[in-house]
Write a protein that holds these residues in place. Structure first.
Motif, mmCIF file in Angstrom:
data_model
loop_
_atom_site.group_PDB
_atom_site.id
_atom_site.type_symbol
_atom_site.label_atom_id
_atom_site.label_comp_id
_atom_site.label_asym_id
_atom_site.label_seq_id
_atom_site.Cartn_x
_atom_site.Cartn_y
_atom_site.Cartn_z
ATOM 1 N N LYS A 151 94.009 0.597 63.141
ATOM 2 C CA LYS A 151 93.239 -0.619 63.421
ATOM 3 C C LYS A 151 91.888 -0.576 62.713
ATOM 4 O O LYS A 151 91.345 0.504 62.467
ATOM 5 C CB LYS A 151 93.052 -0.755 64.927
ATOM 6 N N PRO A 152 91.334 -1.751 62.402
ATOM 7 C CA PRO A 152 90.005 -1.792 61.789
ATOM 8 C C PRO A 152 88.995 -1.021 62.640
ATOM 9 O O PRO A 152 88.983 -1.115 63.863
ATOM 10 C CB PRO A 152 89.668 -3.286 61.768
ATOM 11 N N GLY A 153 88.178 -0.237 61.973
ATOM 12 C CA GLY A 153 87.161 0.547 62.649
ATOM 13 C C GLY A 153 87.590 1.966 63.002
ATOM 14 O O GLY A 153 86.764 2.780 63.423
ATOM 15 N N GLU A 154 88.873 2.294 62.826
ATOM 16 C CA GLU A 154 89.355 3.633 63.181
ATOM 17 C C GLU A 154 89.117 4.666 62.075
ATOM 18 O O GLU A 154 89.139 5.866 62.351
ATOM 19 C CB GLU A 154 90.862 3.607 63.474
ATOM 20 N N LEU A 155 88.915 4.216 60.858
ATOM 21 C CA LEU A 155 88.805 5.153 59.739
ATOM 22 C C LEU A 155 87.354 5.515 59.433
ATOM 23 O O LEU A 155 86.446 4.695 59.574
ATOM 24 C CB LEU A 155 89.454 4.564 58.490
ATOM 25 N N ASN A 156 87.176 6.745 59.008
ATOM 26 C CA ASN A 156 85.880 7.259 58.585
ATOM 27 C C ASN A 156 86.149 8.243 57.445
ATOM 28 O O ASN A 156 86.275 9.447 57.686
ATOM 29 C CB ASN A 156 85.169 7.944 59.758
ATOM 30 N N PRO A 157 86.273 7.736 56.202
ATOM 31 C CA PRO A 157 86.673 8.584 55.077
ATOM 32 C C PRO A 157 85.816 9.840 54.938
ATOM 33 O O PRO A 157 84.608 9.811 55.151
ATOM 34 C CB PRO A 157 86.516 7.673 53.872
ATOM 35 N N GLU A 158 86.488 10.955 54.583
ATOM 36 C CA GLU A 158 85.839 12.254 54.385
ATOM 37 C C GLU A 158 85.888 12.604 52.905
ATOM 38 O O GLU A 158 86.970 12.823 52.365
ATOM 39 C CB GLU A 158 86.581 13.340 55.159
ATOM 40 N N LEU A 159 84.732 12.676 52.285
ATOM 41 C CA LEU A 159 84.688 13.063 50.880
ATOM 42 C C LEU A 159 84.927 14.567 50.742
ATOM 43 O O LEU A 159 84.320 15.355 51.476
ATOM 44 C CB LEU A 159 83.332 12.722 50.262
#
Length: 128
Positions: free
Chosen positions: A63-71
């Motif tokens: 769902k929108p808002g669930e992701l937090n990309p990790e570089l």
């Protein structure tokens, strides 16, 4: 075993790899490296979409808002590929050859071979 948290974690990592790949693409030291990175990024995006669609069939949609990309920490293309290969190995260990994950395992295996191909190509470019 694989669960929703691992799926979200994998997507965060894959999206981070895409972002770092674009940075490396824009700062490539030669046209041949620039082209190889661009070609790889297309395959990464295809893999990301395919594996996430399969996982979401098992663990509901992201769902929108669930992701937090990790570089990733890698700042050169070969190290980035090697680090990505490590992520793939770890997710395969989590899957533990469960029959329910057969399609996902096949997608990962195919992409793993693709990553190896790009490591080979980078080795050639580095000899130029």
């Amino acid at each position: 075993m694989l669960n929703r948290e691992l799926m979200i974690s994998l997507e965060n990592k894959l999206h981070g790899f895409h972002t770092r790949t674009k940075e490396l693409h824009f700062s490539a030291s030669s046209y041949s490296l620039h082209s190889v990175i661009d070609e790889f990024d297309e395959s990464l995006l295809k893999f990301e979409d395919e594996v996430m669609e399969n996982m979401q069939a098992l663990f509901e949609v992201i769902k929108p808002g669930e992701l937090n990309p990790e570089l990733p920490g890698a700042l050169d293309f070969k190290t980035l590929l090697e680090d990505l290969r490590g992520v793939l190995v770890n997710i395969k260990k989590e899957l533990d050859n469960g029959m329910m994950y057969t399609g996902i395992i096949n997608i990962i295996d195919d992409f793993f071979a693709n990553v190896n191909k790009y490591i080979y190509l980078v080795n050639i470019i580095n000899k130029e």
